[in-house]
Design a protein around this motif. Structure first.
Motif, PDB file in Angstrom:
ATOM      1  N   PHE A   1       0.869  -1.174   0.000  1.00 13.21           N
ATOM      2  CA  PHE A   1       0.000   0.000   0.000  1.00 13.21           C
ATOM      3  C   PHE A   1       0.911   1.231   0.000  1.00 13.21           C
ATOM      4  O   PHE A   1       1.737   1.395   0.909  1.00 13.21           O
ATOM      5  N   MET A   2       0.767   2.079  -0.997  1.00 16.74           N
ATOM      6  CA  MET A   2       1.642   3.236  -1.134  1.00 16.74           C
ATOM      7  C   MET A   2       0.831   4.521  -1.156  1.00 16.74           C
ATOM      8  O   MET A   2      -0.172   4.617  -1.872  1.00 16.74           O
TER       9      MET A   2
ATOM     10  N   LEU B   1       3.312  -2.332   4.253  1.00 18.62           N
ATOM     11  CA  LEU B   1       3.412  -3.692   3.734  1.00 18.62           C
ATOM     12  C   LEU B   1       2.664  -4.654   4.625  1.00 18.62           C
ATOM     13  O   LEU B   1       2.729  -4.561   5.861  1.00 18.62           O
ATOM     14  N   GLU B   2       1.951  -5.583   3.992  1.00 22.27           N
ATOM     15  CA  GLU B   2       1.243  -6.643   4.703  1.00 22.27           C
ATOM     16  C   GLU B   2       1.575  -7.986   4.059  1.00 22.27           C
ATOM     17  O   GLU B   2       1.708  -8.077   2.829  1.00 22.27           O
ATOM     18  N   THR B   3       1.701  -9.008   4.886  1.00 21.99           N
ATOM     19  CA  THR B   3       1.970 -10.356   4.394  1.00 21.99           C
ATOM     20  C   THR B   3       0.656 -11.069   4.105  1.00 21.99           C
ATOM     21  O   THR B   3      -0.259 -11.058   4.922  1.00 21.99           O
ATOM     22  N   SER B   4       0.574 -11.704   2.949  1.00 26.94           N
ATOM     23  CA  SER B   4      -0.641 -12.400   2.527  1.00 26.94           C
ATOM     24  C   SER B   4      -0.323 -13.864   2.258  1.00 26.94           C
ATOM     25  O   SER B   4       0.720 -14.191   1.673  1.00 26.94           O
ATOM     26  N   ASP B   5      -1.238 -14.741   2.683  1.00 23.16           N
ATOM     27  CA  ASP B   5      -1.053 -16.174   2.460  1.00 23.16           C
ATOM     28  C   ASP B   5      -1.431 -16.600   1.054  1.00 23.16           C
ATOM     29  O   ASP B   5      -1.152 -17.727   0.652  1.00 23.16           O
TER      30      ASP B   5
ATOM     31  N   PHE C   1      -6.985 -10.807   0.438  1.00 21.76           N
ATOM     32  CA  PHE C   1      -6.839  -9.374   0.200  1.00 21.76           C
ATOM     33  C   PHE C   1      -7.665  -8.569   1.200  1.00 21.76           C
ATOM     34  O   PHE C   1      -7.212  -7.537   1.712  1.00 21.76           O
ATOM     35  N   LEU C   2      -8.904  -9.018   1.486  1.00 24.19           N
ATOM     36  CA  LEU C   2      -9.739  -8.295   2.444  1.00 24.19           C
ATOM     37  C   LEU C   2      -9.107  -8.286   3.832  1.00 24.19           C
ATOM     38  O   LEU C   2      -9.196  -7.297   4.559  1.00 24.19           O
ATOM     39  N   LEU C   3      -8.453  -9.380   4.199  1.00 25.14           N
ATOM     40  CA  LEU C   3      -7.765  -9.409   5.491  1.00 25.14           C
ATOM     41  C   LEU C   3      -6.614  -8.407   5.513  1.00 25.14           C
ATOM     42  O   LEU C   3      -6.431  -7.661   6.489  1.00 25.14           O
ATOM     43  N   CYS C   4      -5.825  -8.371   4.436  1.00 33.79           N
ATOM     44  CA  CYS C   4      -4.725  -7.401   4.354  1.00 33.79           C
ATOM     45  C   CYS C   4      -5.266  -5.974   4.365  1.00 33.79           C
ATOM     46  O   CYS C   4      -4.721  -5.086   5.038  1.00 33.79           O
TER      47      CYS C   4
ATOM     48  N   THR D   1      -8.062  -4.905   5.632  1.00 34.64           N
ATOM     49  CA  THR D   1      -8.588  -4.576   6.955  1.00 34.64           C
ATOM     50  C   THR D   1      -7.467  -4.206   7.914  1.00 34.64           C
ATOM     51  O   THR D   1      -7.570  -3.234   8.685  1.00 34.64           O
ATOM     52  N   ARG D   2      -6.351  -4.949   7.871  1.00 32.69           N
ATOM     53  CA  ARG D   2      -5.209  -4.617   8.730  1.00 32.69           C
ATOM     54  C   ARG D   2      -4.623  -3.258   8.354  1.00 32.69           C
ATOM     55  O   ARG D   2      -4.225  -2.478   9.219  1.00 32.69           O
ATOM     56  N   PHE D   3      -4.573  -2.985   7.070  1.00 34.83           N
ATOM     57  CA  PHE D   3      -4.063  -1.692   6.622  1.00 34.83           C
ATOM     58  C   PHE D   3      -4.939  -0.546   7.123  1.00 34.83           C
ATOM     59  O   PHE D   3      -4.436   0.454   7.647  1.00 34.83           O
ATOM     60  N   VAL D   4      -6.258  -0.688   6.986  1.00 32.21           N
ATOM     61  CA  VAL D   4      -7.180   0.359   7.420  1.00 32.21           C
ATOM     62  C   VAL D   4      -7.103   0.536   8.933  1.00 32.21           C
ATOM     63  O   VAL D   4      -7.199   1.657   9.457  1.00 32.21           O
ATOM     64  N   SER D   5      -6.918  -0.542   9.660  1.00 29.35           N
ATOM     65  CA  SER D   5      -6.845  -0.442  11.118  1.00 29.35           C
ATOM     66  C   SER D   5      -5.641   0.373  11.573  1.00 29.35           C
ATOM     67  O   SER D   5      -5.701   1.041  12.609  1.00 29.35           O
ATOM     68  N   VAL D   6      -4.568   0.341  10.812  1.00 30.88           N
ATOM     69  CA  VAL D   6      -3.347   1.050  11.194  1.00 30.88           C
ATOM     70  C   VAL D   6      -3.290   2.444  10.580  1.00 30.88           C
ATOM     71  O   VAL D   6      -2.948   3.422  11.256  1.00 30.88           O
TER      72      VAL D   6
END
Length: 394
Positions: free
Chosen positions: A180-181, A190-194, A201-204, A206-211
């Motif tokens: 995310f830039m 940066l987020e790690t995705s399985d 992607f929605l999990l990543c 969501t973590r991005f929006v939370s931070v």
């Protein structure tokens, strides 16, 4: 040489060098304006005009020592050049010129050869290059100040990276990195995705929006997982309102097969890959180690300078994405500081913090934005492709 070719060569030479041939037959000096004077030409037994030159004693064939003189603007010359071009497997102009000079000396040879080679369609096809139009102006979301970091975000994926999972029964699995830039401050998250599924992607996201908070505008490549994610977010807005405030997100996708539309974040993808190669190398790491490396890489990229790094210790430090990531929690609105003397002490501290933030944004406008003016590629204004043009799709 066939008799027909001898006759054609003699006729062409008479048309182009009539005065020189007459002077040689009468044993006279060539005219001062003649282009053949440097070659010291002479008439061969069959009446052809050949180069005299200075390499009479060279151990080469007679045709190479005394090639036939030909004008560069005659049809026969073009036919001879084309014949050598085809027989020599359509070589380039310089190689073709060396091959022809073993038998013929063409006046203005390079110009004559290029005029023939440039009209060869197989050669055009082999050496053709793209003709991109003039680079467009930067989008407004890259030039909008006084907004929080990641208000305008670009999204991309890169990977996969192999990790080691399990204790005794060790197995290998793949992981991807979601980037995310911030389009304005060039900050990175940066987020790690399985995997590359919609759920991952929605999990990543969501973590991005939370931070980092809710972005206002998102740009991304035309990946199936991201396209589906936008459709899913739109369909489930009412259900997700209590979890994520996504109803105000404006999502833009790059055209299909157009990765250069995301060059602004593709460049950071390259920087991330380089940093991770240096950190991980060829080691097979675990998920915990990978998450740590990803966090370190993000911190490293967010500390990179955006503006000129001065060697003068008295100059201010260069702007970095961290100046904007840690400058404030809310969208910044310029405040009037004229009544600063009459405000409470607590308000003064607040105004002081806002002044610091405004200082960063002013430096961003003064030092960073002007560097975006130059077009480093696609700098020529070329005509657009129209119906009926012959093009090569690459």
């Amino acid at each position: 040489m066939s008799m027909s070719l001898v006759i054609c060569v003699k006729r062409t030479q008479v048309l182009a060098f009539n005065e020189e041939i007459y002077a040689l037959r009468k044993n006279l000096e060539l005219p001062l304006t003649s282009k053949l004077r440097p070659f010291k030409p002479y008439l061969h037994d069959v009446g052809q005009l050949r180069v005299g030159g200075r390499i009479h004693h060279a151990p080469v064939d007679y045709s190479a020592k005394h090639p036939i003189l030909l004008p560069g603007d005659q049809l026969l010359t073009q036919r001879i050049v084309w014949d050598h071009h085809v027989k020599n497997l359509r070589v380039k102009a310089e190689t073709l010129l060396a091959s022809i000079r073993s038998r013929y000396w063409i006046l203005s040879g390079r110009k004559a050869i290029k005029s023939v080679v440039n009209n060869c369609w197989p050669c055009k096809r082999r050496s053709s290059k793209p003709m991109p139009p003039l680079m467009a102006s930067l989008p407004v979301h890259q030039l909008t100040p006084y907004r929080p970091a990641f208000a305008f975000t670009g999204i991309d994926y890169f990977g996969p990276l192999t990790v080691r999972v399990g204790g005794r029964g060790v197995r290998h699995e793949k992981r991807w990195i979601s980037l995310f830039m911030c389009l304005t401050t060039r900050a990175v998250h940066l987020e790690t995705s399985d995997g590359l599924s919609l759920e991952e992607f929605l999990l990543c996201f969501t973590r991005f929006v939370s931070v980092r908070g809710n972005p206002e505008v998102i740009y991304s490549y035309n990946g199936t997982n991201l396209v589906t994610a936008e459709q899913e977010l739109r369909q489930a807005l009412e259900e997700l309102q209590t979890i994520m405030s996504c109803q105000q997100i404006e999502w833009h996708f790059s055209p299909q097969y157009g990765p250069h539309f995301g060059g602004v974040w593709e460049r950071l993808v390259q920087s991330c890959k380089r940093a991770m190669k240096i950190s991980v190398r060829t080691r097979l790491v675990t998920d915990r180690v990978l998450r740590t490396v990803v966090a370190e890489v993000a911190a490293l990229l967010n500390s990179r300078p955006l503006t000129h790094l001065s060697m003068d210790p008295d100059d201010p430090d260069p702007l970095t994405p961290n100046h904007f990531l840690h400058g404030g929690e809310r969208p910044y609105t310029p405040l009037k500081l004229s009544d600063e003397e009459n405000v409470h002490v607590t308000a003064k501290k607040f105004l002081q913090s806002q002044t610091i933030i405004q200082h960063f944004w002013n430096r961003w406008l003064r030092e960073y934005v002007p560097h975006l003016t130059e077009r480093r590629k696609w700098a020529e204004n070329r005509p657009n492709v129209t119906v009926g043009d012959i093009v090569l799709v690459i």
